[in-house]
Design an enzyme around this catalytic site. Structure first.
Site, mmCIF file in Angstrom:
data_model
loop_
_atom_site.group_PDB
_atom_site.id
_atom_site.type_symbol
_atom_site.label_atom_id
_atom_site.label_comp_id
_atom_site.label_asym_id
_atom_site.label_seq_id
_atom_site.Cartn_x
_atom_site.Cartn_y
_atom_site.Cartn_z
ATOM 1 N NE ARG A 81 16.639 53.482 13.463
ATOM 2 C CZ ARG A 81 16.028 54.634 14.093
ATOM 3 N NH1 ARG A 81 16.665 55.213 14.894
ATOM 4 N NH2 ARG A 81 14.993 55.238 13.477
ATOM 5 N NE ARG A 150 19.040 57.432 19.187
ATOM 6 C CZ ARG A 150 17.692 57.511 18.823
ATOM 7 N NH1 ARG A 150 17.549 57.555 17.295
ATOM 8 N NH2 ARG A 150 16.629 58.127 19.396
ATOM 9 C CE LYS A 220 16.001 60.744 18.582
ATOM 10 N NZ LYS A 220 15.047 61.048 17.268
ATOM 11 C CE LYS A 222 19.474 61.117 15.636
ATOM 12 N NZ LYS A 222 18.464 61.386 14.408
ATOM 13 C CB CYS A 441 11.022 59.911 6.917
ATOM 14 S SG CYS A 441 9.228 60.382 6.882
ATOM 15 C CB CYS A 447 6.232 56.466 11.387
ATOM 16 S SG CYS A 447 7.140 57.891 12.407
ATOM 17 C CB CYS A 486 5.595 63.958 11.309
ATOM 18 S SG CYS A 486 7.026 63.716 12.216
ATOM 19 C CB CYS A 490 13.250 61.004 9.938
ATOM 20 S SG CYS A 490 12.817 60.623 11.465
HETATM 21 FE FE1 SRM Z 1 13.939 59.612 13.053
HETATM 22 C C1 SRM Z 1 11.697 59.560 15.499
HETATM 23 C C2 SRM Z 1 12.717 56.817 11.389
HETATM 24 C C3 SRM Z 1 16.829 59.667 10.922
HETATM 25 C C4 SRM Z 1 14.876 62.868 13.882
HETATM 26 N N1 SRM Z 1 12.435 58.290 13.383
HETATM 27 C C5 SRM Z 1 11.641 58.457 14.640
HETATM 28 C C6 SRM Z 1 10.818 57.253 14.504
HETATM 29 C C7 SRM Z 1 11.681 56.209 15.560
HETATM 30 C C8 SRM Z 1 9.332 57.432 15.192
HETATM 31 C C9 SRM Z 1 9.264 57.274 16.538
HETATM 32 O O1 SRM Z 1 9.964 57.773 17.253
HETATM 33 O O2 SRM Z 1 8.258 56.509 16.795
HETATM 34 C C10 SRM Z 1 10.851 56.718 13.168
HETATM 35 C C11 SRM Z 1 10.705 55.313 12.826
HETATM 36 C C12 SRM Z 1 9.823 55.112 11.542
HETATM 37 C C13 SRM Z 1 9.953 53.751 10.946
HETATM 38 O O3 SRM Z 1 8.761 53.039 10.854
HETATM 39 O O4 SRM Z 1 10.828 53.095 10.538
HETATM 40 C C14 SRM Z 1 12.133 57.358 12.465
HETATM 41 N N2 SRM Z 1 14.705 58.592 11.555
HETATM 42 C C15 SRM Z 1 13.999 57.186 11.051
HETATM 43 C C16 SRM Z 1 14.560 56.646 9.689
HETATM 44 C C17 SRM Z 1 14.355 55.335 9.656
HETATM 45 C C18 SRM Z 1 14.148 57.583 8.561
HETATM 46 C C19 SRM Z 1 14.443 57.040 7.351
HETATM 47 O O5 SRM Z 1 13.843 56.814 6.475
HETATM 48 O O6 SRM Z 1 15.604 56.712 6.919
HETATM 49 C C20 SRM Z 1 16.021 57.118 9.897
HETATM 50 C C21 SRM Z 1 16.819 56.219 11.050
HETATM 51 C C22 SRM Z 1 18.335 56.691 11.216
HETATM 52 C C23 SRM Z 1 19.174 55.569 11.946
HETATM 53 O O7 SRM Z 1 19.547 54.945 11.186
HETATM 54 O O8 SRM Z 1 19.622 55.885 12.940
HETATM 55 C C24 SRM Z 1 15.872 58.617 11.107
HETATM 56 N N3 SRM Z 1 15.543 60.834 12.640
HETATM 57 C C25 SRM Z 1 16.640 60.671 11.788
HETATM 58 C C26 SRM Z 1 17.354 61.991 11.363
HETATM 59 C C27 SRM Z 1 18.326 62.215 10.461
HETATM 60 C C28 SRM Z 1 19.612 61.943 10.950
HETATM 61 O O9 SRM Z 1 19.895 61.683 12.348
HETATM 62 O O10 SRM Z 1 20.659 62.505 10.130
HETATM 63 C C29 SRM Z 1 16.458 62.778 12.311
HETATM 64 C C30 SRM Z 1 16.933 64.488 12.344
HETATM 65 C C31 SRM Z 1 18.214 64.791 12.913
HETATM 66 C C32 SRM Z 1 18.069 64.932 14.372
HETATM 67 O O11 SRM Z 1 17.977 63.719 15.221
HETATM 68 O O12 SRM Z 1 17.694 65.950 14.792
HETATM 69 C C33 SRM Z 1 15.436 62.211 12.931
HETATM 70 N N4 SRM Z 1 13.419 60.975 14.543
HETATM 71 C C34 SRM Z 1 13.884 62.273 14.599
HETATM 72 C C35 SRM Z 1 12.933 62.874 15.554
HETATM 73 C C36 SRM Z 1 12.916 64.227 16.069
HETATM 74 C C37 SRM Z 1 13.985 64.430 17.173
HETATM 75 C C38 SRM Z 1 14.157 65.942 18.020
HETATM 76 O O13 SRM Z 1 15.210 66.413 18.244
HETATM 77 O O14 SRM Z 1 12.899 66.539 17.937
HETATM 78 C C39 SRM Z 1 12.076 61.741 16.078
HETATM 79 C C40 SRM Z 1 10.864 62.172 17.165
HETATM 80 C C41 SRM Z 1 11.558 61.855 18.471
HETATM 81 O O15 SRM Z 1 12.774 61.704 18.897
HETATM 82 O O16 SRM Z 1 10.599 62.271 19.498
HETATM 83 C C42 SRM Z 1 12.312 60.819 15.202
HETATM 84 FE FE1 SF4 Z 2 8.124 59.266 11.165
HETATM 85 FE FE2 SF4 Z 2 8.185 62.026 11.156
HETATM 86 FE FE3 SF4 Z 2 10.310 60.448 11.144
HETATM 87 FE FE4 SF4 Z 2 8.757 60.678 9.029
HETATM 88 S S1 SF4 Z 2 9.738 62.361 9.984
HETATM 89 S S2 SF4 Z 2 9.985 58.824 9.919
HETATM 90 S S3 SF4 Z 2 6.933 60.697 9.828
HETATM 91 S S4 SF4 Z 2 9.004 60.698 12.939
#
Ligand code: SRM
Ligand code: SF4
Length: 581
Positions: A81, A150, A220, A222, A441, A447, A486, A490
């Site tokens: 990323r 991030r 993390k 943001k 997502c 993922c 899930c 994201c």
């Molecule tokens: Fe996310 C985890 C993809 C934006 C909340 N996110 C993941 C992981 C890395 C899975 C993992 O931990 O093993 C995913 C990788 C999947 C893959 O194969 O690509 C993943 N997140 C993404 C992306 C690529 C989704 C997309 O389709 O665009 C986004 C990448 C953003 C970037 O460039 O940095 C992405 N994730 C977000 C957002 C939206 C935002 O930040 O505006 C959120 C919600 C906001 C937040 O953080 O609360 C988000 N991702 C999560 C979470 C839940 C965090 C939490 O506080 O509980 C996880 C799981 C974790 O961290 O344990 C997670």
């Molecule tokens: Fe993976 Fe859940 Fe984030 Fe979708 S919302 S990319 S399934 S961690």
């Protein structure tokens, strides 16, 4: 036996805290693991550390079971990323990413919900090369993931060039200020085959992390900057937000928000999505210091025992906003001013061409789920590559996984329009308002946390829903719909007017009633709906919306007014209507 890492009565730190503390500032044994060709993966602890370097180890879940049966290790690959503040890149950087995706990854580019690029499917032997190449192209991957700040988002704002320049400058400055200081990244990725550093000045030992300390943040972090009336970066989902307050075309300061976040777990009421609170106001000159002091407050008070309770939203929810403000002000040495008013009216993108005050033009394109790929019917990746070859402005990735071809000079516009036609790119935003406001997502197959499909399924579901939308005359009505595989959110699902959150293969929780401007959480409408039942579930609600909405009433407001769900903004209240425990 005494636990060396926990000698007293203190609650046991989470495993990741121990990994970070013992990592020698994020080195671990990553460098050694890259040389081990007996496995396509890295050591388990190192896979937690690579996140700080912008890299996730994954495996292809489509073939996981059959490989296990055959006694083979999972089909490991890595995701890289990019850290791209404000989502801006040059045409050359676009061309570079496009080429890297062919040479070292799976041949597609993913535009993420935080204005960045992801490359998937990188095998271990290519990992170092691709990270070096991304850095050679003057981008980086450090701190794109991990327990640190991030990618800093900012409104791409093509119609207000002066303001955009100011907020982008701030996004970059905050990003630089909060980038980890460790030399580990350079040592591991930017050395040649003999381990010699290239173009890197090493820091004197012993190393330190002046802002983060050796265990970095509890979780993390943001940050986003929004320019009203557009809330396209979904400011309230960020740990820290800056809302630009504009007078006479200049940013006079920022209203500050804190404590937003989406992630939760199904059935665990102690976890919940939460929209950020307004904290105060600061001048542009104070903004970096404010960001630093908010980060260090969370560093010192965030939960390091339970990672599910470790985001800033829980620190604020538990200790209160007034306590948090007091702590930040003490660190700043001055009080924050009272927040200035702001008004948002949408969180989606505005498609098509617009012209700015400098005579340049900007085109926002719809990129379904941020997937830049080629197929026989729609050679999108090739088309964008051809445009990048002639474009003299910049590209802007939006937080809605779309792309702006920005700053097209009058001399280049006709040529770019011809390429748009040739590669059918102009047609890509000739879609229903529902599809144009959709996000999904990544989910399966990469993922590791996905419980259900998302980006591979939403386009198909939208094709079915579009039929209902067309029948009801709602084609041009913008309705936000977001799907995640899930409950981690994201695609910021809990802010959407309609959200589908994966529970198990083929089943989704349906949420309704998020605010169109990203200013209200939605609420559960129905649990565990089979995917083949979603259209039938939504049809009567959409029918009633088409016939009974009041003038200009948004779908999210309508479902609350007519009682499908109750309104809430409060994180803890989010689960009140759940009957699943
Ligand atoms: Fe996310 C985890 C993809 C934006 C909340 N996110 C993941 C992981 C890395 C899975 C993992 O931990 O093993 C995913 C990788 C999947 C893959 O194969 O690509 C993943 N997140 C993404 C992306 C690529 C989704 C997309 O389709 O665009 C986004 C990448 C953003 C970037 O460039 O940095 C992405 N994730 C977000 C957002 C939206 C935002 O930040 O505006 C959120 C919600 C906001 C937040 O953080 O609360 C988000 N991702 C999560 C979470 C839940 C965090 C939490 O506080 O509980 C996880 C799981 C974790 O961290 O344990 C997670
Ligand atoms: Fe993976 Fe859940 Fe984030 Fe979708 S919302 S990319 S399934 S961690």
């Amino acid at each position: 036996m005494t636990d060396q890492n926990n000698p007293g009565d203190e609650p046991k730190l989470s495993k990741n805290e121990i990994i970070k503390a013992n990592s020698k500032f994020l080195r671990g044994t990553i460098a050694e693991g890259l040389l081990d060709d007996c496995t396509g993966g890295l050591a388990a602890d190192d896979t937690q550390l690579t996140k700080f370097h912008g890299i996730y180890q994954q495996d292809d879940r489509d073939v996981r079971r059959e490989r296990r049966k055959a006694g083979q290790e999972p089909a490991y690959s890595f995701l890289a990323r990019v850290r791209l503040p404000g989502g801006i890149c040059t045409p050359q950087q676009w061309l570079d990413m496009d080429r890297f995706s062919d040479e070292y990854a799976n041949g597609s580019l993913k535009l993420t919900t935080r204005q960045s690029f992801q490359l998937h499917g990188i095998i271990k032997k290519n990992l170092k090369t691709i990270i070096r190449k991304i850095n050679d192209s003057l981008m980086g991957t450090i701190a794109a993931c991990g327990d640190v700040n991030r990618n800093v988002m900012c409104n791409p704002n093509p119609n207000q060039s002066k303001v955009h320049a100011e907020v982008l400058e701030l996004a970059k400055a905050i990003s630089n200020h909060l980038t980890p200081a460790t030399q580990a990244y350079h040592e591991i990725w930017l050395t040649d085959e003999n381990g010699e550093k290239e173009n890197v000045t090493s820091s004197p030992e012993p190393e330190s992390e002046p802002i983060y300390g050796k265990t970095y943040l509890p979780r993390k972090f943001k940050i986003g900057i929004a320019v009203p009336p557009s809330n396209d970066i979904d400011l309230f989902a960020n740990d820290l937000g800056f809302i630009a307050i504009i007078e006479d075309d200049r940013v006079v300061g920022y209203t500050i928000t804190v404590g937003g976040g989406m992630g939760m777990n199904h059935g665990q009421k102690k976890t919940f999505p939460r929209l950020a609170d307004v904290l105060g106001f600061c001048t542009p000159e104070q903004a970096i210091d404010v960001a630093e002091k908010i980060v260090t407050t969370q560093r010192d008070y965030g939960d390091r025992v339970d990672r599910k309770h470790a985001r800033l939203k829980y620190t604020i929810e538990d200790r209160g906003l007034d306590w948090f403000r007091g702590e930040v002000e003490e660190r700043l040495g001055y009080g924050l001013d009272q927040a200035r008013p702001f008004e948002f009216d949408h969180n989606g993108d505005r498609y098509g061409w617009i012209d700015d005050e400098n005579g340049n033009s900007h085109l926002t394109l719809f990129i379904q789920n941020g997937n830049v790929t080629d197929n026989d019917e729609f050679p999108m990746r090739t088309g964008l590559r051809e445009i990048a070859k002639v474009h003299d402005g910049d590209f802007r990735l939006t937080a809605n996984q779309n792309l702006i071809i920005a700053n097209v000079s009058p001399a280049k516009r006709a040529g770019i329009e011809a390429l748009l036609d040739q590669y059918k790119l102009t047609h890509c935003y000739d879609q229903t308002g529902l599809r144009l406001n959709s996000l999904a997502c990544v989910a399966l197959p990469t993922c590791g946390l996905a419980l259900a499909e998302s980006q591979r399924y939403l386009p198909e579901l939208l094709t079915e829903l579009d039929q209902v939308i067309e029948e009801l005359g709602l084609r041009d009505d913008a309705i936000t719909i977001r799907m995640t595989g899930c409950p981690n959110g994201c695609a910021r699902s809990y802010i959407a007017e309609i959200a589908l959150v994966g529970r198990s293969p083929g089943k989704y929780n349906v949420y309704l009633g998020g605010g169109f401007a990203g200013d209200r959480l939605n609420k559960i409408y129905k649990l565990s709906v089979k995917q083949e039942e979603i259209v039938d579930l939504m049809r009567p609600i959409l029918e009633r919306y088409a016939s009974q909405r009041s003038d200009g009433e948004r779908f999210g407001d309508f479902v609350i007014r007519t009682g499908y769900v109750a309104e809430t903004r409060e994180g803890r209240e989010f689960h009140n209507d759940f009957k699943e425990d």
